[in-house]
Design a protein around this motif. Structure first.
Motif, PDB file in Angstrom:
ATOM      1  N   GLN A   1       0.834  -1.206   0.000  1.00  0.00           N
ATOM      2  CA  GLN A   1       0.000   0.000   0.000  1.00  0.00           C
ATOM      3  C   GLN A   1       0.868   1.255   0.000  1.00  0.00           C
ATOM      4  O   GLN A   1       1.936   1.271   0.593  1.00  0.00           O
ATOM      5  CB  GLN A   1      -0.912  -0.003   1.230  1.00  0.00           C
ATOM      6  N   ASP A   2       0.396   2.296  -0.653  1.00  0.00           N
ATOM      7  CA  ASP A   2       1.208   3.519  -0.702  1.00  0.00           C
ATOM      8  C   ASP A   2       0.816   4.462   0.432  1.00  0.00           C
ATOM      9  O   ASP A   2       0.017   4.110   1.307  1.00  0.00           O
ATOM     10  CB  ASP A   2       1.094   4.189  -2.075  1.00  0.00           C
ATOM     11  N   ASP A   3       1.403   5.642   0.434  1.00  0.00           N
ATOM     12  CA  ASP A   3       1.225   6.575   1.553  1.00  0.00           C
ATOM     13  C   ASP A   3      -0.202   7.065   1.702  1.00  0.00           C
ATOM     14  O   ASP A   3      -0.579   7.581   2.752  1.00  0.00           O
ATOM     15  CB  ASP A   3       2.163   7.774   1.376  1.00  0.00           C
ATOM     16  N   ARG A   4      -1.004   6.926   0.647  1.00  0.00           N
ATOM     17  CA  ARG A   4      -2.394   7.401   0.742  1.00  0.00           C
ATOM     18  C   ARG A   4      -3.309   6.387   1.420  1.00  0.00           C
ATOM     19  O   ARG A   4      -4.448   6.682   1.728  1.00  0.00           O
ATOM     20  CB  ARG A   4      -2.923   7.704  -0.661  1.00  0.00           C
ATOM     21  N   PHE A   5      -2.777   5.191   1.676  1.00  0.00           N
ATOM     22  CA  PHE A   5      -3.604   4.146   2.276  1.00  0.00           C
ATOM     23  C   PHE A   5      -3.914   4.480   3.732  1.00  0.00           C
ATOM     24  O   PHE A   5      -3.032   4.924   4.490  1.00  0.00           O
ATOM     25  CB  PHE A   5      -2.889   2.797   2.217  1.00  0.00           C
ATOM     26  N   ALA A   6      -5.132   4.265   4.133  1.00  0.00           N
ATOM     27  CA  ALA A   6      -5.517   4.378   5.538  1.00  0.00           C
ATOM     28  C   ALA A   6      -6.717   3.465   5.767  1.00  0.00           C
ATOM     29  O   ALA A   6      -7.540   3.270   4.873  1.00  0.00           O
ATOM     30  CB  ALA A   6      -5.871   5.822   5.909  1.00  0.00           C
ATOM     31  N   LEU A   7      -6.770   2.888   6.934  1.00  0.00           N
ATOM     32  CA  LEU A   7      -7.901   2.061   7.332  1.00  0.00           C
ATOM     33  C   LEU A   7      -8.346   2.509   8.708  1.00  0.00           C
ATOM     34  O   LEU A   7      -7.561   2.481   9.651  1.00  0.00           O
ATOM     35  CB  LEU A   7      -7.516   0.576   7.367  1.00  0.00           C
ATOM     36  N   SER A   8      -9.583   2.956   8.812  1.00  0.00           N
ATOM     37  CA  SER A   8     -10.165   3.321  10.105  1.00  0.00           C
ATOM     38  C   SER A   8     -11.033   2.172  10.580  1.00  0.00           C
ATOM     39  O   SER A   8     -11.809   1.610   9.808  1.00  0.00           O
ATOM     40  CB  SER A   8     -11.017   4.582   9.959  1.00  0.00           C
ATOM     41  N   LEU A   9     -10.868   1.818  11.846  1.00  0.00           N
ATOM     42  CA  LEU A   9     -11.633   0.725  12.434  1.00  0.00           C
ATOM     43  C   LEU A   9     -12.293   1.194  13.718  1.00  0.00           C
ATOM     44  O   LEU A   9     -11.659   1.860  14.539  1.00  0.00           O
ATOM     45  CB  LEU A   9     -10.710  -0.458  12.759  1.00  0.00           C
ATOM     46  N   ALA A  10     -13.557   0.823  13.858  1.00  0.00           N
ATOM     47  CA  ALA A  10     -14.276   1.099  15.098  1.00  0.00           C
ATOM     48  C   ALA A  10     -15.071  -0.158  15.428  1.00  0.00           C
ATOM     49  O   ALA A  10     -15.607  -0.816  14.530  1.00  0.00           O
ATOM     50  CB  ALA A  10     -15.196   2.303  14.946  1.00  0.00           C
ATOM     51  N   ALA A  11     -15.143  -0.500  16.696  1.00  0.00           N
ATOM     52  CA  ALA A  11     -15.854  -1.716  17.083  1.00  0.00           C
ATOM     53  C   ALA A  11     -16.572  -1.487  18.402  1.00  0.00           C
ATOM     54  O   ALA A  11     -16.069  -0.775  19.287  1.00  0.00           O
ATOM     55  CB  ALA A  11     -14.880  -2.885  17.215  1.00  0.00           C
ATOM     56  N   HIS A  12     -17.743  -2.085  18.522  1.00  0.00           N
ATOM     57  CA  HIS A  12     -18.478  -1.999  19.772  1.00  0.00           C
ATOM     58  C   HIS A  12     -19.454  -3.156  19.846  1.00  0.00           C
ATOM     59  O   HIS A  12     -19.954  -3.630  18.810  1.00  0.00           O
ATOM     60  CB  HIS A  12     -19.228  -0.655  19.870  1.00  0.00           C
ATOM     61  N   PRO A  13     -19.760  -3.627  21.048  1.00  0.00           N
ATOM     62  CA  PRO A  13     -20.763  -4.688  21.176  1.00  0.00           C
ATOM     63  C   PRO A  13     -22.127  -4.135  20.791  1.00  0.00           C
ATOM     64  O   PRO A  13     -22.406  -2.947  20.980  1.00  0.00           O
ATOM     65  CB  PRO A  13     -20.722  -5.059  22.666  1.00  0.00           C
ATOM     66  N   VAL A  14     -22.937  -4.999  20.235  1.00  0.00           N
ATOM     67  CA  VAL A  14     -24.254  -4.591  19.780  1.00  0.00           C
ATOM     68  C   VAL A  14     -25.296  -5.307  20.622  1.00  0.00           C
ATOM     69  O   VAL A  14     -25.175  -6.504  20.887  1.00  0.00           O
ATOM     70  CB  VAL A  14     -24.449  -4.960  18.304  1.00  0.00           C
ATOM     71  N   THR A  15     -26.291  -4.616  21.044  1.00  0.00           N
ATOM     72  CA  THR A  15     -27.390  -5.254  21.764  1.00  0.00           C
ATOM     73  C   THR A  15     -28.660  -4.970  21.012  1.00  0.00           C
ATOM     74  O   THR A  15     -28.811  -3.957  20.319  1.00  0.00           O
ATOM     75  CB  THR A  15     -27.547  -4.686  23.177  1.00  0.00           C
ATOM     76  N   GLY A  16     -29.606  -5.923  21.099  1.00  0.00           N
ATOM     77  CA  GLY A  16     -30.939  -5.684  20.561  1.00  0.00           C
ATOM     78  C   GLY A  16     -31.057  -5.921  19.086  1.00  0.00           C
ATOM     79  O   GLY A  16     -32.114  -5.793  18.510  1.00  0.00           O
ATOM     80  N   GLU A  17     -29.916  -6.345  18.420  1.00  0.00           N
ATOM     81  CA  GLU A  17     -30.028  -6.516  16.981  1.00  0.00           C
ATOM     82  C   GLU A  17     -30.383  -7.962  16.634  1.00  0.00           C
ATOM     83  O   GLU A  17     -30.795  -8.268  15.553  1.00  0.00           O
ATOM     84  CB  GLU A  17     -28.724  -6.137  16.300  1.00  0.00           C
TER      85      GLU A  17
END
Lengths: 262, 179
Positions: free
Chosen positions: A243-259
């Motif tokens: 991957q080059d310098d423009r590559f980025a990956l944002s990650l967010a995670a959380h438990p889910v209830t009620g789904e």
């Protein structure tokens, strides 16, 4: 020196080696403080770049035996560079005898992705000295296989990534957002640990599926379908092109209830 | 013409013993889940071959051949470094067989030689894992129990090996001074 004297000296040396090794083990055990897990109430929200991938090139992920990074239905993917991220959240499977599927939602956003990215998950439990033992992962091929694959159209990077080979099958891994902690592959039984943790795009289908998409941003879920005492899960992210310098990956995670589930 | 160090028969025996280590590695699976338990089997061909040939270097050659075979067939996770492990096993047994004057009897000598060979292999294995990034503290957390089990199982293999050599000597197949 006669034979008897050599044997006595040899036995003394062997006993000394055993004693020294035990001493090292006791010393190390006293030095390793119990490792508290990442605070679960703090949702994961990180960003990684091209230099975050510290493992590879390889076409396998930890398991016993090592598992492919892509199923046979995706030919020609080649080798990948790999990193691990602790999701800091635990999917729930059952409570007593009742199924209670509480997945962990993972939101991702790529920019400048070149080639293919693969997502896999590992469940871990605490070891005797506080280390994290990876004992479950999603199946990649065959019945019950799950995984999430994203194809990108970005420009490949010009230089190779520095990477180090993952020690297998009971080697340790360095997790990007918790590099000081010990995470170790703990698969004991050949072919085991593949049926309890999954990746799905639909919380109503906790057994999951294999998804290949071109969507550079989206959400998938990590589910547990057993009552194994998971401490938490880590995400394996792999890319099959530099991957080059423009590559980025944002990650967010959380438990889910009620789904889904009770 | 200079006489080769190993005769044709000795080279054949070295090759067979090296192949036997590889076969035992592949075919004998004992689900004990104790580190070093398979050392029982690997130590026997190396010690037996070294004890039959009775020349320095025989054990080392057996170790190299078995390491090449294991590496070639990709049996372990770091195939090329298997050569180092098995070579270390062979060299240590080679050295100790010379020190103990190729014993063809005697439980204690066999135990020491087999145990030392298996432990040296364990140490080289851990050094390779450390080289490839495994934190040393993680190895240290299990090294005590691992060392003891390697010593026990290697020692048992050594005892079996000298008993084999003893039977061969009694049968007149090898010639040596009794211990």
């Amino acid at each position: 020196m006669d034979q008897k004297q050599r044997v006595i000296i040899g036995l003394i040396v062997v006993i000394a080696i055993a004693g020294a090794a035990l001493g090292i083990q006791v010393f190390a055990a006293n030095q390793v403080a119990p490792q508290a897990p990442l605070e679960e109430n703090v949702p994961l929200n990180i960003s990684v770049n091209a230099t975050s991938f510290i493992y590879g090139p390889q076409d396998w992920k930890p398991g016993l035996p090592p598992l492919p990074l892509v199923p046979a239905t995706i030919p020609g993917a080649g080798n990948f560079s790999v990193l691990f991220v602790d999701l800091n959240a635990t999917p729930k499977g059952v409570a007593g005898t009742l199924p209670v599927i509480r997945p962990v939602a993972v939101d991702y956003r790529f920019s400048g992705l070149s080639g293919m990215a693969a997502f896999h998950v590992y469940g871990y439990s605490p070891g005797a000295h506080g280390e994290r033992i990876l004992g479950w992962t999603n199946r990649v091929d065959g019945d019950g296989s799950t995984g999430y694959y994203v194809t990108g159209t970005g420009t490949p990077g010009g230089t190779g990534l520095s990477a180090k080979t993952l020690a297998m099958p009971n080697g340790s891994v360095i997790v990007y957002n918790n590099p000081a902690a010990l995470y170790a592959s703990g698969f004991k039984k050949e072919g085991g640990g593949l049926n309890a943790i999954h990746i799905t795009t639909d919380p109503g289908t906790p057994e999951g599926q294999v998804t290949v998409t071109g969507e550079q941003a989206g959400r998938f879920y990590v589910t547990a379908t057993g009552n194994q005492p998971l401490d938490s899960v880590i995400l394996l992210v792999a890319v099959n092109q530099t991957q080059d310098d423009r590559f980025a990956l944002s990650l967010a995670a959380h438990p889910v209830t009620g789904e889904s589930g009770a | 013409m200079k006489t080769p160090y190993f005769s044709l028969e000795e080279v054949a025996l070295i090759s067979l013993c090296g192949a036997l280590v590889f076969l035992l590695r592949v075919m004998v699976k004992v689900p004990l889940h104790i580190p070093g338990h398979s050392g029982i089997f690997w130590v026997i061909p190396v010690m037996a071959g070294s004890g039959i040939i009775r020349k320095p270097g025989a054990g080392t050659c057996i170790g190299i051949i078995s390491g090449i075979l294991v590496a070639f067939f990709g049996m372990d996770t770091l195939p090329l470094f298997d050569i180092l492990k098995y070579c270390a096993l062979g060299m240590s047994i080679d050295l100790l067989m010379v020190v103990f004057a190729y014993p063809t009897g005697g439980v204690a000598a066999g135990f020491v030689i087999g145990a030392a060979g298996n432990v040296v292999k364990m140490i080289v294995d851990y050094l390779v894992l450390t080289f490839f990034g495994m934190p040393a503290v993680f190895i240290a957390l299990g090294i005590g129990v691992s060392a003891i089990s390697h010593i026990i199982f290697g020692g048992i293999g050594g005892i079996i090996a000298v008993q084999i050599l003893s039977r061969l000597r009694h049968g007149g197949l090898i010639h040596s001074e009794p211990y």
